[in-house]
Write a protein that holds these residues in place. Structure first.
Motif, PDB file in Angstrom:
ATOM      1  N   HIS A  88      19.598  16.317  -8.406  1.00  0.00           N
ATOM      2  CA  HIS A  88      20.324  17.024  -7.355  1.00  0.00           C
ATOM      3  C   HIS A  88      20.445  18.511  -7.686  1.00  0.00           C
ATOM      4  O   HIS A  88      20.607  18.892  -8.849  1.00  0.00           O
ATOM      5  CB  HIS A  88      21.724  16.416  -7.178  1.00  0.00           C
ATOM      6  CG  HIS A  88      21.699  14.988  -6.741  1.00  0.00           C
ATOM      7  ND1 HIS A  88      21.545  14.629  -5.421  1.00  0.00           N
ATOM      8  CD2 HIS A  88      21.785  13.831  -7.439  1.00  0.00           C
ATOM      9  CE1 HIS A  88      21.551  13.315  -5.327  1.00  0.00           C
ATOM     10  NE2 HIS A  88      21.685  12.799  -6.541  1.00  0.00           N
ATOM     11  N   GLY A 133      28.487  18.052 -12.792  1.00  0.00           N
ATOM     12  CA  GLY A 133      27.321  18.782 -12.305  1.00  0.00           C
ATOM     13  C   GLY A 133      26.072  18.503 -13.112  1.00  0.00           C
ATOM     14  O   GLY A 133      24.980  18.326 -12.550  1.00  0.00           O
ATOM     15  N   CYS A 190      34.708  24.271 -11.656  1.00  0.00           N
ATOM     16  CA  CYS A 190      33.674  23.921 -12.646  1.00  0.00           C
ATOM     17  C   CYS A 190      34.197  24.209 -14.047  1.00  0.00           C
ATOM     18  O   CYS A 190      33.629  25.003 -14.792  1.00  0.00           O
ATOM     19  CB  CYS A 190      32.388  24.688 -12.361  1.00  0.00           C
ATOM     20  SG  CYS A 190      30.962  24.071 -13.303  1.00  0.00           S
ATOM     21  N   LEU A 201      30.200  21.840  -6.021  1.00  0.00           N
ATOM     22  CA  LEU A 201      31.351  21.627  -6.894  1.00  0.00           C
ATOM     23  C   LEU A 201      32.371  22.720  -6.618  1.00  0.00           C
ATOM     24  O   LEU A 201      32.067  23.911  -6.772  1.00  0.00           O
ATOM     25  CB  LEU A 201      30.953  21.699  -8.370  1.00  0.00           C
ATOM     26  CG  LEU A 201      29.990  20.674  -8.942  1.00  0.00           C
ATOM     27  CD1 LEU A 201      29.789  20.945 -10.433  1.00  0.00           C
ATOM     28  CD2 LEU A 201      30.529  19.263  -8.743  1.00  0.00           C
ATOM     29  N   THR A 208      24.558  19.626  -3.430  1.00  0.00           N
ATOM     30  CA  THR A 208      25.852  19.304  -4.024  1.00  0.00           C
ATOM     31  C   THR A 208      26.662  20.577  -4.188  1.00  0.00           C
ATOM     32  O   THR A 208      26.156  21.587  -4.677  1.00  0.00           O
ATOM     33  CB  THR A 208      25.675  18.631  -5.393  1.00  0.00           C
ATOM     34  OG1 THR A 208      24.949  17.404  -5.214  1.00  0.00           O
ATOM     35  CG2 THR A 208      27.017  18.330  -6.040  1.00  0.00           C
ATOM     36  N   LEU A 242      23.069  24.347 -13.339  1.00  0.00           N
ATOM     37  CA  LEU A 242      23.889  24.533 -12.156  1.00  0.00           C
ATOM     38  C   LEU A 242      23.828  26.001 -11.723  1.00  0.00           C
ATOM     39  O   LEU A 242      23.658  26.896 -12.553  1.00  0.00           O
ATOM     40  CB  LEU A 242      25.340  24.140 -12.436  1.00  0.00           C
ATOM     41  CG  LEU A 242      25.693  22.647 -12.501  1.00  0.00           C
ATOM     42  CD1 LEU A 242      24.867  21.889 -13.523  1.00  0.00           C
ATOM     43  CD2 LEU A 242      27.177  22.476 -12.808  1.00  0.00           C
ATOM     44  N   VAL A 279      22.735  21.711  -7.593  1.00  0.00           N
ATOM     45  CA  VAL A 279      24.190  21.835  -7.641  1.00  0.00           C
ATOM     46  C   VAL A 279      24.611  23.300  -7.609  1.00  0.00           C
ATOM     47  O   VAL A 279      24.163  24.110  -8.429  1.00  0.00           O
ATOM     48  CB  VAL A 279      24.756  21.176  -8.921  1.00  0.00           C
ATOM     49  CG1 VAL A 279      26.281  21.273  -8.947  1.00  0.00           C
ATOM     50  CG2 VAL A 279      24.307  19.712  -9.020  1.00  0.00           C
TER      51      VAL A 279
END
Length: 275
Positions: free
Chosen positions: A30, A22, A14, A11, A9, A46, A32
């Motif tokens: 996932h 996230g 953020c 982003l 993933t 993250l 991220v």
């Protein structure tokens, strides 16, 4: 989902909303990576990536890309700042993705219902309503949507109404200080946690999402009604009452997003401001 070693993933942006998205994706397992001007401000778990997208193309790490979320924030609210962030900045992030040879399975661009301008309140705005941006920032948001549609095949645009919740106390402060001057204006909002849930829903639902959704709660409301509700909770001065006959501004429908399976935890301002 990606293999065990590579994040799946990305982003792009953020802030509060991107971080909430996230964390939800991380909770689902996932990996991220989040681009922010200061990557050290990206919350764990993250992985932060420092890049000023208004000036530079980010150097992406290896990705097994499944999800792309673009949730940028521009300051100040000027045409120049919005072009630098939403159009040019997003373009640089997409340039980096193109250079990596990766295309996401699902992608969501966070845009704004500002692209509709103001319509008579007897018009309930939805995804079929023509856009008519009335200022430079809204025009830049619409241009960003067009760039995204051209460069990210199958991507989804989510046009959000006014975000609130979390650390945001803008309206609460105005009510507490007795600064409600336009009680008749129709307003539309979505709690930040419901917006984050909508983005994750569109990324992870079994069926492919449509290309465009309006993200808002279930009940457009005149500002005076919302302020009166808040004033009673805050023991603040009673604001001027709303008059439906004097109502102006737009009203939004979330019917398409609701029909996709998304259900807001805060369906109206009453639940959203209950905390």
């Amino acid at each position: 989902m990606a293999g065990p070693h590579l994040p799946d993933t990305l982003l792009v942006g953020c802030g509060d909303l991107g971080a909430a998205v996230g964390r939800r994706l991380a909770d689902l397992g996932h990996g991220v990576v989040a681009i922010r001007r200061r990557g050290d401000l990206v919350p764990s778990p993250l992985r932060g990536l420092s890049a000023d997208l208004t000036r530079e193309v980010p150097d992406l790490p290896p990705l097994d890309l499944a999800h792309l979320v673009i949730a940028l924030t521009a300051r100040p609210r000027t045409e120049e700042a919005y072009r630098a962030t939403y159009v040019d900045g997003m373009g640089r992030a997409l340039d980096a993705l193109a250079a990596s040879g990766r295309q996401p399975r699902r992608a969501v661009l966070v845009s704004s219902t500002a692209v509709y301008g103001d319509l008579p309140p007897d018009v309930l705005i939805d995804e079929s309503t023509p856009t008519r941006p009335t200022d430079g920032p809204a025009r830049m948001l619409l241009e960003a949507e067009e760039v995204f549609a051209d460069r990210v095949p199958g991507g989804t645009v989510l046009r959000l109404s006014g975000l609130y919740g979390g650390d945001s106390t803008f309206l609460v402060d105005r009510v507490r200080e007795g600064r409600i001057t336009d009680p008749h204006r129709w307003t539309n909002r979505i709690h930040r946690s419901d917006a984050a849930a909508a983005i994750v829903h569109l990324l992870t639902r079994a069926d492919a999402p449509e290309r465009l959704y309006v993200g808002t709660d279930d009940e457009p409301a005149q500002l005076g009604d919302v302020a009166t509700h808040l004033a009673a909770r805050l023991d603040a001065p009673t604001p001027p009452p709303a008059d439906p006959a004097l109502g102006h501004g737009k009203r939004l429908s979330n019917a398409r997003l609701r029909a996709s399976g998304w259900t807001p935890e805060h369906p109206t301002y009453r639940e959203g401001y209950a905390g």
